[in-house]
Design a protein around this motif. Structure first.
Motif, PDB file in Angstrom:
ATOM      1  N   ILE A   1      -9.260 -31.565 -27.660  1.00 43.23           N
ATOM      2  CA  ILE A   1      -7.964 -30.895 -27.520  1.00 43.23           C
ATOM      3  C   ILE A   1      -7.335 -30.639 -28.887  1.00 43.23           C
ATOM      4  N   LEU A   2      -7.257 -31.686 -29.719  1.00 44.02           N
ATOM      5  CA  LEU A   2      -6.619 -31.507 -31.021  1.00 44.02           C
ATOM      6  C   LEU A   2      -7.522 -30.777 -32.004  1.00 44.02           C
ATOM      7  N   GLY A   3      -8.770 -30.542 -31.609  1.00 49.09           N
ATOM      8  CA  GLY A   3      -9.628 -29.688 -32.412  1.00 49.09           C
ATOM      9  C   GLY A   3      -9.388 -28.213 -32.151  1.00 49.09           C
TER      10      GLY A   3
ATOM     11  N   ALA B   1      -6.319 -28.114 -44.749  1.00 46.68           N
ATOM     12  CA  ALA B   1      -6.502 -26.659 -44.690  1.00 46.68           C
ATOM     13  C   ALA B   1      -5.232 -26.031 -44.140  1.00 46.68           C
ATOM     14  N   ALA B   2      -5.012 -24.771 -44.486  1.00 47.86           N
ATOM     15  CA  ALA B   2      -3.854 -24.008 -44.011  1.00 47.86           C
ATOM     16  C   ALA B   2      -4.290 -22.560 -43.802  1.00 47.86           C
ATOM     17  N   VAL B   3      -4.046 -22.033 -42.591  1.00 51.80           N
ATOM     18  CA  VAL B   3      -4.485 -20.673 -42.236  1.00 51.80           C
ATOM     19  C   VAL B   3      -3.373 -19.968 -41.471  1.00 51.80           C
ATOM     20  N   PRO B   4      -3.405 -18.634 -41.405  1.00 57.17           N
ATOM     21  CA  PRO B   4      -2.365 -17.903 -40.658  1.00 57.17           C
ATOM     22  C   PRO B   4      -2.497 -18.140 -39.161  1.00 57.17           C
ATOM     23  N   PHE B   5      -1.346 -18.076 -38.477  1.00 56.22           N
ATOM     24  CA  PHE B   5      -1.356 -18.410 -37.051  1.00 56.22           C
ATOM     25  C   PHE B   5      -0.171 -17.744 -36.357  1.00 56.22           C
TER      26      PHE B   5
ATOM     27  N   GLU C   1     -10.667 -19.532 -39.319  1.00 56.95           N
ATOM     28  CA  GLU C   1     -10.444 -20.453 -38.206  1.00 56.95           C
ATOM     29  C   GLU C   1     -11.312 -21.704 -38.285  1.00 56.95           C
ATOM     30  N   GLY C   2     -12.507 -21.574 -38.843  1.00 56.43           N
ATOM     31  CA  GLY C   2     -13.398 -22.726 -38.927  1.00 56.43           C
ATOM     32  C   GLY C   2     -12.848 -23.867 -39.761  1.00 56.43           C
ATOM     33  N   LYS C   3     -11.878 -23.591 -40.626  1.00 55.83           N
ATOM     34  CA  LYS C   3     -11.294 -24.634 -41.463  1.00 55.83           C
ATOM     35  C   LYS C   3     -10.396 -25.581 -40.671  1.00 55.83           C
ATOM     36  N   VAL C   4      -9.836 -25.090 -39.557  1.00 59.94           N
ATOM     37  CA  VAL C   4      -8.838 -25.887 -38.835  1.00 59.94           C
ATOM     38  C   VAL C   4      -9.194 -26.113 -37.370  1.00 59.94           C
ATOM     39  N   SER C   5     -10.265 -25.498 -36.875  1.00 64.07           N
ATOM     40  CA  SER C   5     -10.550 -25.526 -35.444  1.00 64.07           C
ATOM     41  C   SER C   5     -12.041 -25.731 -35.192  1.00 64.07           C
ATOM     42  N   ILE C   6     -12.351 -26.235 -33.991  1.00 67.77           N
ATOM     43  CA  ILE C   6     -13.742 -26.408 -33.569  1.00 67.77           C
ATOM     44  C   ILE C   6     -14.183 -25.263 -32.671  1.00 67.77           C
ATOM     45  N   ALA C   7     -13.372 -24.207 -32.579  1.00 66.30           N
ATOM     46  CA  ALA C   7     -13.654 -23.115 -31.637  1.00 66.30           C
ATOM     47  C   ALA C   7     -15.023 -22.488 -31.893  1.00 66.30           C
TER      48      ALA C   7
ATOM     49  N   LEU D   1     -17.172 -15.422 -32.174  1.00 65.21           N
ATOM     50  CA  LEU D   1     -15.787 -15.465 -32.639  1.00 65.21           C
ATOM     51  C   LEU D   1     -15.514 -14.383 -33.679  1.00 65.21           C
ATOM     52  N   GLN D   2     -16.524 -14.043 -34.463  1.00 66.41           N
ATOM     53  CA  GLN D   2     -16.348 -13.027 -35.501  1.00 66.41           C
ATOM     54  C   GLN D   2     -16.169 -11.629 -34.929  1.00 66.41           C
ATOM     55  N   ALA D   3     -16.378 -11.480 -33.619  1.00 61.99           N
ATOM     56  CA  ALA D   3     -16.176 -10.178 -32.977  1.00 61.99           C
ATOM     57  C   ALA D   3     -14.704  -9.853 -32.773  1.00 61.99           C
TER      58      ALA D   3
END
Length: 414
Positions: free
Chosen positions: A59-61, A92-96, A122-128, A137-139
């Motif tokens: 969940i927190l990933g 890490a810090a990314v736009p959201f 997104e890979g820096k902050v998420s496991i998606a 995801l790159q699509a």
């Protein structure tokens, strides 16, 4: 080798073969019950720790650890991210950008929380990205209004990559009521599965498409998403970053959205631990019955010891030692077996599934398909300490009764 009298006689009473075999049976039962109680507590708490770890990682990933934004959309998120990265706790810090809406497909509707992300960041902050089961995801390319949905959502609407779905988002307008729905057709480009409720409540789109849905400029974002080293420090870290940027910035963190879930899990672990502790207490206090019968059986021995000079304090110590040895042995056996079982619980469950031919945890019913376990030595120490303390307390009353035995009364009928 010198051994104190009370330890010598107490240990001898513990290992000597008694004339009353029933007392020996009750003593062994107390020891086994204590060992089973300690074993059960260690295994159950380890499994609950494993569940909490799995839920935390899944969940927190996916959801933000923390976000920092302003009252208005950010025109340039990079200075905010650079300021956040100066904090040593920020990884890490990314736009959201995040918005709430409804999915509509062939007359069926479902509430959804849409996260606008930058696929390359997104890979820096998420496991998606590591949990994509179909598509890519790159699509999520800007302007194409692609969407990555959860596996439960895809199964409910029977969607696959390439299918279209309608997103309905509220929009402030001058019409009566002040809010009108806005419809946007999205193309499914991927499906993720993390094995949690997020598979039915979360969707991902490109951050520029999210800005378009909000009528913002393409470079504007709602906030900056942070990944922190210690999840439990996320509120303090986000608050410090926001205060360092200025009064117009505000912080949010996972405790506001998912905190109730983890608080409930923590309370559940505490309550189950207390209930299992009652099993240990019952086994420990069986020592009372054992020692009371031992005192009655050893009345003559006690009288002889008193006659040759043993003090009431020494008699009390002898039976405290005997009862405590039962507790120590039972607790140690339960602790060792509990640690071994907790470390191998997944293999044990797998063996049971192979032997019985039945799946205890199936992915179609449960979010996880195995039994996770995380052994924490702090829990083991607490459980063993509680078992030893209760075993010691259980010896006090029988030992006190033994110390009150009068030699003349005990030897009258001998």
């Amino acid at each position: 080798m010198f051994r104190p009298l009370i330890f010598f006689i107490g240990a001898r009473y513990t290992r000597a073969k008694r004339r009353n075999h029933f007392i020996s049976f009750i003593s062994m039962t107390s020891m086994i019950g204590l060992a089973l109680g300690v074993l059960a507590m260690i295994v159950v708490l380890s499994v609950m720790n494993g569940f909490q770890r799995e839920m935390s990682s899944r969940i927190l990933g996916m959801v933000p650890h923390a976000t920092v934004g302003a009252t208005a959309p950010l025109d340039d998120w990079k200075p905010v991210a650079a300021a956040a990265l100066k904090n040593p706790e920020v990884q890490a810090a990314v736009p959201f950008t995040q918005l709430d809406g409804m999915f509509s497909y062939k007359g069926s509707m479902q509430p959804i929380q849409v996260s606008g992300i930058e696929p390359g960041e997104e890979g820096k902050v998420s496991i998606a990205a590591s949990h994509i089961v179909a598509g890519n995801l790159q699509a999520l390319k800007p302007g194409e209004f692609g969407v990555v949905i959860g596996e439960i959502t895809a199964r409910r609407f029977r969607l696959a990559p390439g299918d279209n779905i309608t997103l309905i988002v509220p929009e402030v307008s001058s019409a009566p009521g002040g809010i009108t729905p806005r419809l946007q057709r999205l193309t499914v480009v991927g499906i993720f599965k993390v094995g949690a409720e997020l598979d039915s409540s979360l969707a991902l789109i490109n951050v520029q498409d999210a800005a378009s849905l909000q009528h913002w400029a393409p470079n504007q974002v709602q906030s900056v998403r942070l990944k922190v080293r210690d999840l439990w420090m996320a509120p303090e870290v986000a608050k410090d970053v926001a205060q360092g940027l200025g009064p117009q910035y505000r912080a949010d963190d996972w405790t506001h959205t998912q905190g109730s879930l983890f608080a409930a899990m923590k309370m559940e672990k505490t309550m189950i631990g207390l209930l299992l502790l009652m099993i240990v207490a019952v086994a420990a206090f069986n020592i009372i019955a054992t020692l009371v019968m031992v005192v009655n059986d050893k009345g003559t021995d006690i009288a002889i010891l008193r006659t040759i000079g043993a003090t009431p304090r020494q008699i009390l110590g002898i039976f405290v030692v005997q009862g405590s040895l039962i507790g120590v042995v039972g607790t140690l056996i339960g602790g060792v077996l509990g640690v071994l079982a907790a470390l191998n619980v997944s293999q044990i469950v797998g063996w049971l599934e192979r032997v019985s031919g039945q799946h205890i945890f199936t992915s179609d019913v449960y979010f996880i398909s195995n039994l996770p376990s995380e052994l924490q030595w702090g829990d083991v120490g607490m459980i063993c300490f509680a078992g030893l303390v209760m075993s010691f307390l259980a010896t006090l009353y029988p030992a006190w009764r033994a110390a009150q035995v009068e030699p003349a009364q005990a030897l009258r009928y001998e």
